[in-house]
Every structure is written in structure tokens, then in C-alpha cells.
Design an enzyme around this catalytic site. Structure first.
Site, PDB file in Angstrom:
ATOM      1  N   SER A 254       0.846  -1.177   0.000  1.00  0.00           N
ATOM      2  CA  SER A 254       0.000   0.000   0.000  1.00  0.00           C
ATOM      3  C   SER A 254       0.887   1.235   0.000  1.00  0.00           C
ATOM      4  CB  SER A 254      -0.894   0.007   1.248  1.00  0.00           C
ATOM      5  OG  SER A 254      -0.071   0.309   2.363  1.00  0.00           O
ATOM      6  N   LYS A 255       0.236   2.395   0.047  1.00  0.00           N
ATOM      7  CA  LYS A 255       0.992   3.651  -0.029  1.00  0.00           C
ATOM      8  C   LYS A 255       2.055   3.750   1.069  1.00  0.00           C
ATOM      9  CE  LYS A 255      -2.352   6.412  -2.463  1.00  0.00           C
ATOM     10  NZ  LYS A 255      -3.771   6.367  -2.174  1.00  0.00           N
TER      11      LYS A 255
END
Ligand code: GLU
Length: 487
Positions: A254-255
Site C-alpha cells: 500500500s501507499k
């Protein structure tokens, strides 16, 4: 002759193009290339609120940047279009009418509140919260009442009971689910838009897709899709669900793990060949130790039976290593071109620069290129080039200039340099050498101090080359100002 392999990449254009999507596209592309098949690009834009044209354009641009062209689909055309789901509503409707008339689907008038209450009640009893089929057998009178009350119907699929749903998966072998846990699910929303699980089946079938290769996230959708294939009388394609991509801490990528979209990597100055090479190794393993692959080599080597069930771990160090490999093949001018936006952003240069400034910069970039993993890193190396105000990187560097002989070495170097007729790396080296002889000092008292006096750093690009690039005037002025700082 066996049937032609037809694969597809079917992104939802709802945001940045994720690295995982690019990997699915790549695997499909490789299969198509390897088998002499066709790759179809279909845009799954039924999420009207989140889908944007901009995202679709980004995805297409990124695919082409990666070198993953498609044979059929949006922009390319083909015999089974349209290839954007919102343009296929009449096709879905024909199949919905068929399912309704055969009693395999039905209108559901339940409101959100009613469905929610049902779910809550089931959960309170410890049961699976799936639809209990209230509208499955409602009378015509009830139906008329609901319609008169302004309720808008969804269409639900009547899930057959007590059925084992079994399908073969190219990565996961045989997968089986029990139909009893599924519950009659909505296939068309009340606004007439089909849901993903329904549209995807009609599309894959009517587009004659032979292999559905996609991310593991969709494995749990496949049983519903298999039921729909059966109800619609469609041939079930081969499925292959490729493993999740995890960050180094083994949680879903994810980010938090850094850049996740292809565009972010492109902007950082990563090269498409490197991204493709890296993505291929995310979940697929070659038959050898080889790690650097051209697209042609990947086409030769790739096969679904070497695609792993285990999650793939996104190792940024590996990507950097692969990228630096491809960077080394570029000319300094190409690396500079990739680095320019970063230099502008960091305030080192203006949008426009003279050809001479650019040529000089290119020469400098040539001296640091081998240290770069990706172009944006240029910013970490250019201060010595742009900044004439020499700052010592640490006390150790400052210490190098403390010996008694240093001012003499500096003055001698400055004199010889200003008298030099033709500046070149070799000429600078000769000057440095001659100073050691004339002043009878060791190289240690000459090379390193001159470097520190000009750059503030103890290590860096070849000194002769560096001085030749920044020129006599800037070198002399840096030396003069450093001398004032050490005296
Ligand atoms: N549109 C889906 C997605 O972007 C792909 C579904 C599929 O490949 O079946 O996740």
C-alpha cells in the site's frame, strides 16, 4: 487446430494505475505473445462514481510506456466490441432478460433498510449474513404494490442450492466452494448498471476469452462467476489467479510502502524495461538464476506453471538494482533528460537553459551516472556541480585542509591552473603530479585537499574531469574562497 489463446486485461479506471495492475497486464501480454494469441483491453467502468476518463487515459499511457500494446479493445477496436462496459448495457440487458425469463434471476424490491435489518438479525444468530430470498417468489400483487410504492428493483441471481462449485485454477489447482454460503446476489443494480461479477462473465464469454489471468483478490469472486457461466450456458474459461503483492513487512502493498503506481515510478525516472523486468519476477520465477530479462527473453521463458502460489514481496532494493542496470546503458544525455524535471523542481535549474549549460550538465551527469539507481537521485549528487559556495561535508573533510603545507599546495595549484592554456582532465592530473614533485609532498597532501577545497567532499567524480566541466574560473574562485575559510 487448438483454439486461439485470447487473454484480457480489464482495469477499472478508478484511480492511479497500480503496480499490481501492471503486473496482471504484463502476465497476460506475455501469454498472448508466447502463444501467438490476442490480448484484449477492456475498460470496466461500471462504477460510475469512481470511474474517470483521466484514469483510463493514464492506464493506456502507462501500458504503452511499458511496451505492453494490445491487439483488441478500447482504441484498438475488434470484432467483439464495444470494449468499455458502460457502452455494453444493451448486451447485458439481453442476458438479464433471458435469465429472468428462465427463472434463473428475479427482481428484488427489498430496500437497503430491510436488507440491513436482515443482515443484522442473521449475524445476531451467528449465521452467514446472506440474502434469504424474500423476493424470490413474490406474487404479482406484491410486485405491483412495491412498484406503486416507488420501489426500484435490482435483479438478483438465483443461486442453486447444495452445489459444489469446482474450478481449475492454473496457479492454485482445483478450487472448490459450497454454493450454500453464497446467497442470491445482485447482478443488476436498481439504476440498470450490472455489477462487476455479472458484466465480467458476459464480457469474457462474448469476447471469447480463453484464459482469465488476474490478481488473487478476485479469487473469491470466481465462484459467483462460475455459477453465472453455468446459468448462461457459457463455456468456462481457464482461470489463473496470481498472488498478492506484499510489502517487505509482508503486509499488503500500500501507499505506506512507498510509490505504488506506475506513474510515480515513471516520474521518479525509472525505466520501463526495468519495471517490466522487475514485475515479471513478482510472482513468476525463471528456470535459472537469471534476473535480467529483455522482453523477448521473457516471452521465451515465461510460463504459468512457474507462477507461484505464495505472495510476492515487493523489494524496492531489487527494483533499484535492476533499474541501475538499465540506467548504465543510457547515454549521459538520456539520463540528464530524465533528471531535468527533478533539477527544476529542486530549484537547481530553470525550465529553459542554454545549450552550453546543458552540454556541461550532461558531462557532469556522465561522471555520476554509475551511482544512480534512478534518475531522480541526480538531485542528491549535483550540489557540488551547481553550488560554488563550498561547504565541508564534515569535520574530517575540514581536517584535510589543516596541514601546514596546504596553503602552499593551493597557491601552486591555482597558479598553474590559471596559466594552463588548454584545460583537460589529463592536464589537471599533470599539474597535481608536478606539485607533489616540486613541493616534495606525498600525493595525500595534494589530491584529497584539492578535491575538498573545490567540492567540500572527500570523494566524488574524477577530479580532473570535474574541474574541466566546471571550468577554470569557477574552480579558481572556489579555491580562493576556501582558502579564506581555512586561514
Ligand atoms: N476490473 C477488475 C479490476 O480492475 C478486474 C477484474 C478481472 O480481471 O476480472 O480489479
Amino acid at each position: 487446430m487448438s483454439e486461439q489463446v485470447r487473454v484480457r486485461f480489464a482495469p477499472s479506471p478508478t484511480g492511479p494505475f497500480h503496480i499490481g495492475g501492471a503486473r496482471s497486464a504484463l502476465f497476460n501480454w506475455l501469454i498472448a505473445q508466447k502463444c501467438g494469441g490476442k490480448l484484449v483491453l477492456r475498460v470496466e467502468d461500471t462504477d460510475l462514481e469512481r470511474s474517470t476518463k483521466e484514469s483510463e487515459e493514464n492506464i493506456k499511457k502507462a501500458l504503452l510506456w511499458l511496451g505492453l500494446n494490445w491487439d483488441e479493445g478500447v482504441d484498438a477496436g475488434g470484432s467483439y466490441g464495444p470494449y468499455r462496459q458502460t457502452e455494453r448495457l444493451d448486451i447485458y440487458k439481453q442476458y438479464t432478460d433471458k435469465l429472468l425469463s428462465e427463472g434463473k434471476a428475479y427482481y428484488c424490491y427489498c430496500t437497503e433498510e430491510e436488507l440491513d435489518a436482515e443482515r443484522q438479525a442473521l449475524m445476531a444468530e451467528g449465521k452467514t449474513p446472506c440474502y434469504q430470498g424474500r423476493c424470490r417468489n413474490i406474487s404479482e400483487t406484491e410486485k405491483a404494490e412495491f412498484i406503486a410504492a416507488g420501489r426500484r428493483a435490482t435483479v438478483r441471481f438465483h443461486v442453486p442450492e447444495n452445489q459444489q462449485i469446482i474450478f481449475k485454477d492454473l496457479v492454485r489447482d482445483t478450487v472448490s466452494f459450497d454454493s450454500n454460503g453464497v446467497g442470491d446476489f445482485v447482478i443488476v443494480k436498481s439504476d440498470g448498471i450490472p455489477v462487476y461479477n455479472y458484466a465480467v462473465v458476459i464480457d469474457d464469454s462474448t469476447m471469447h476469452i480463453t484464459h482469465v489471468i488476474r490478481a488473487e483478490e478476485h479469487l473469491s469472486n470466481t465462484p459467483r462467476q462460475v455459477l453465472l457461466y453455468e446459468a448462461l450456458g457459457f463455456k468456462i474459461p481457464q482461470f489463473g489467479h496470481i498472488s498478492l503483492i506484499l510489502g517487505k513487512d509482508r503486509t499488503k502493498m500500500s501507499k505506506r510502502h512507498g510509490a505504488t503506481s506506475v506513474d510515480q515510478y515513471r516520474k521518479l525516472g525509472y525505466l520501463p524495461e526495468a519495471i517490466v523486468n522487475f514485475l515479471a519476477l513478482l510472482g513468476w520465477a525463471p528456470n535459472s538464476e537469471q534476473e535480467i530479462f529483455t522482453l523477448d527473453e521473457l516471452i521465451n521463458e515465461f510460463s504459468m506453471d512457474r507462477v507461484a502460489k505464495n505472495p510476492a514481496v515487493f523489494d524496492i532494493d531489487k527494483l533499484n538494482w535492476i533499474n541501475s542496470h538499465y540506467m548504465k546503458k543510457l547515454s549521459p544525455a538520456q539520463v540528464t533528460e530524465l533528471a531535468l524535471p527533478h533539477l527544476v523542481e529542486a530549484g537547481y535549474i530553470q525550465e529553459t537553459m542554454s545549450q552550453e549549460e546543458k552540454d556541461n550538465l550532461i558531462q557532469f551527469v556522465g561522471t555520476i551516472q554509475e551511482h544512480l539507481s534512478y534518475a531522480a537521485q541526480v538531485v542528491d549528487h549535483v550540489d557540488v556541480y551547481f553550488n560554488d559556495n563550498v561547504e565541508f561535508e564534515n569535520d574530517e573533510a575540514k581536517q584535510v585542509l589543516q596541514d601546514a603545507e596546504i596553503p602552499q599546495v593551493m597557491n601552486s595549484f591555482m597558479n598553474k591552473l590559471s596559466e594552463l592554456e588548454e584545460l583537460s582532465a589529463n592536464a589537471v592530473q599533470s599539474i597535481l603530479k608536478s606539485i607533489t614533485k616540486e613541493l616534495k609532498v606525498g600525493g595525500k597532501k595534494v589530491y584529497m585537499p584539492v578535491r575538498v577545497a573545490i567540492t567540500g567532499k572527500m570523494h566524488g567524480p574524477d577530479l580532473g574531469q570535474f574541474i574541466t566541466i566546471i571550468g577554470k574560473e569557477r574552480t579558481l574562485s572556489r579555491l580562493a574562497s576556501t582558502l579564506t575559510k581555512i586561514n
